[in-house]
Design a protein around this motif. Sequence first.
Motif, short mmCIF file in Angstrom:
data_model
loop_
_atom_site.label_atom_id
_atom_site.label_comp_id
_atom_site.label_asym_id
_atom_site.label_seq_id
_atom_site.Cartn_x
_atom_site.Cartn_y
_atom_site.Cartn_z
N ALA A 279 20.28 21.14 27.59
CA ALA A 279 21.41 22.01 27.23
C ALA A 279 21.43 22.10 25.71
CB ALA A 279 22.72 21.43 27.75
N TYR A 304 18.85 25.37 29.27
CA TYR A 304 20.16 26.03 29.31
C TYR A 304 20.62 26.20 27.86
CZ TYR A 304 19.82 23.94 33.98
OH TYR A 304 19.39 23.53 35.21
N LEU A 307 25.59 26.89 25.94
CA LEU A 307 26.61 26.79 26.98
C LEU A 307 28.01 26.72 26.38
CD1 LEU A 307 24.97 24.18 29.42
CD2 LEU A 307 24.81 26.68 29.46
N SER A 308 28.98 27.24 27.11
CA SER A 308 30.38 27.15 26.69
C SER A 308 30.89 25.73 26.92
CB SER A 308 31.23 28.13 27.49
OG SER A 308 31.26 27.75 28.86
N SER A 310 33.24 24.68 28.92
CA SER A 310 33.38 24.41 30.35
C SER A 310 32.02 24.22 31.00
CB SER A 310 34.16 25.54 31.04
OG SER A 310 33.47 26.78 30.90
N GLU A 311 31.05 24.99 30.55
CA GLU A 311 29.69 24.87 31.11
C GLU A 311 29.06 23.54 30.73
OE1 GLU A 311 28.28 29.56 31.34
OE2 GLU A 311 28.13 28.45 29.45
N SER A 313 30.73 20.76 30.21
CA SER A 313 31.41 19.78 31.07
C SER A 313 30.77 19.74 32.45
CB SER A 313 32.90 20.11 31.19
OG SER A 313 33.55 19.99 29.94
N GLU A 314 30.46 20.92 32.97
CA GLU A 314 29.79 21.00 34.28
C GLU A 314 28.38 20.44 34.19
OE1 GLU A 314 29.98 25.09 35.36
OE2 GLU A 314 32.17 25.11 35.54
N PHE A 315 27.71 20.67 33.06
CA PHE A 315 26.34 20.18 32.87
C PHE A 315 26.30 18.66 32.99
CE2 PHE A 315 22.92 18.54 30.18
CZ PHE A 315 21.83 19.26 30.65
N THR A 318 25.84 17.15 36.30
CA THR A 318 24.56 17.35 37.00
C THR A 318 23.47 16.38 36.55
OG1 THR A 318 23.67 18.94 35.39
CG2 THR A 318 25.09 19.82 37.14
#
Length: 381
Positions: A279, A304, A307-308, A310-311, A313-315, A318
């Motif tokens: 990321a 990736y 990323l924003s 929120s993205e 945080s989602e990353f 994973t």
Amino acid sequence: MKIALVTAYFYPISSGGTEKYVLSLAKSLIKKEHEVHIITTGTKNQMITYEDLIVHYVNDELSKDLKVLSSKKASDNLDDFTRILAENNYDLAHFHTLTPAFSIFHISAAKSLNLKIHFTAHVPSMTCIHGDLMQYGKYACDGLIQKQRCTACYISKKGLNKPISNIIAKTVNILNYPFSTATVVDTKIENLLELNNLCDKIFLFTNWQKEIFILNGFNPEKISITSQLLDKEIFPQTSVRKEIKNIGFVGRISHEKGLHILIEAFKLANRKDLQLHIAGILNDKKYFKKLKSKTERDTNVQWYLNLSKSEISEFYQTIDILIIPSITYETGPFVLFEAFENNIPVIAHNLGDMEIWKNKGFKIKIYDSTLNLKNCIQILS
């Protein structure tokens, strides 16, 4: 108290560790009932609101004027900067970058308006003209500024080896030509001494920073060690063990962040059962293209970009482990704290204060070479 936080980098124009810290600091100060504004670079005379913060913009310094770039002359934005300070009647100016856009001239201007001056050093380039506290870009430096050594190291950035750089540095210093190169070390020393004189307080994040600042003449009584965890408590660590399948990297895609080392070690480890998820904030396009081409045939390497929040945080949800392969001293980094917050174990290069976190009981493994990192990846389970 009315406070101006001054930084060359801030949301939404840019995103990184300094930006995160300044935003966190602003919110922390507001909770203590201070009024806080941001002064940063962007469209001249524009003012916006970002997450309930007033953000003032002055022009970035994008000229190629060597006098400005070498801190011998102020940027053209100085008058606008001084006007913003005067119109808003701040009590304190807290600087977070020292660049051509916000240089020692800007700090001096704030001081002339009788503001208290605070400064936080986020990066090694504060005291290092090579920019990363890596002698000749290869090994860690003790940080003491020395005329011959630092000039040679600076010259080596042109791609020259150590012996040739030393010969050229001696010649440059004897002839005092070219003048910009011959005086680069002197200018750095002058700026640091002036910074020490102008500042009421200097905030650092690590013990290695403090040692280097004192080594180069800073008043120890002005220095305070602070934390990047302004809006969080130290994270509780749970003992849940998770099978490791996905390795993560988060950060700027630039040479000093060491992504090339991670990719090389990952490929050498030859663990086809593992995935490498990157990321990255695209910072150096040439460096990115080079690394991307090396992984084109590796189906277990995923990219990736940009990323924003929120993205990101989602990353983190994973990945099973984070690797921090920086080849420079880090003052955090923020990704280390984000991993701790998400209870993700970390593998990190041994530069800086990484060992301290390990001694505090956090799940962090330290490595000291590409070969060692390869071995760390090979034995992941």
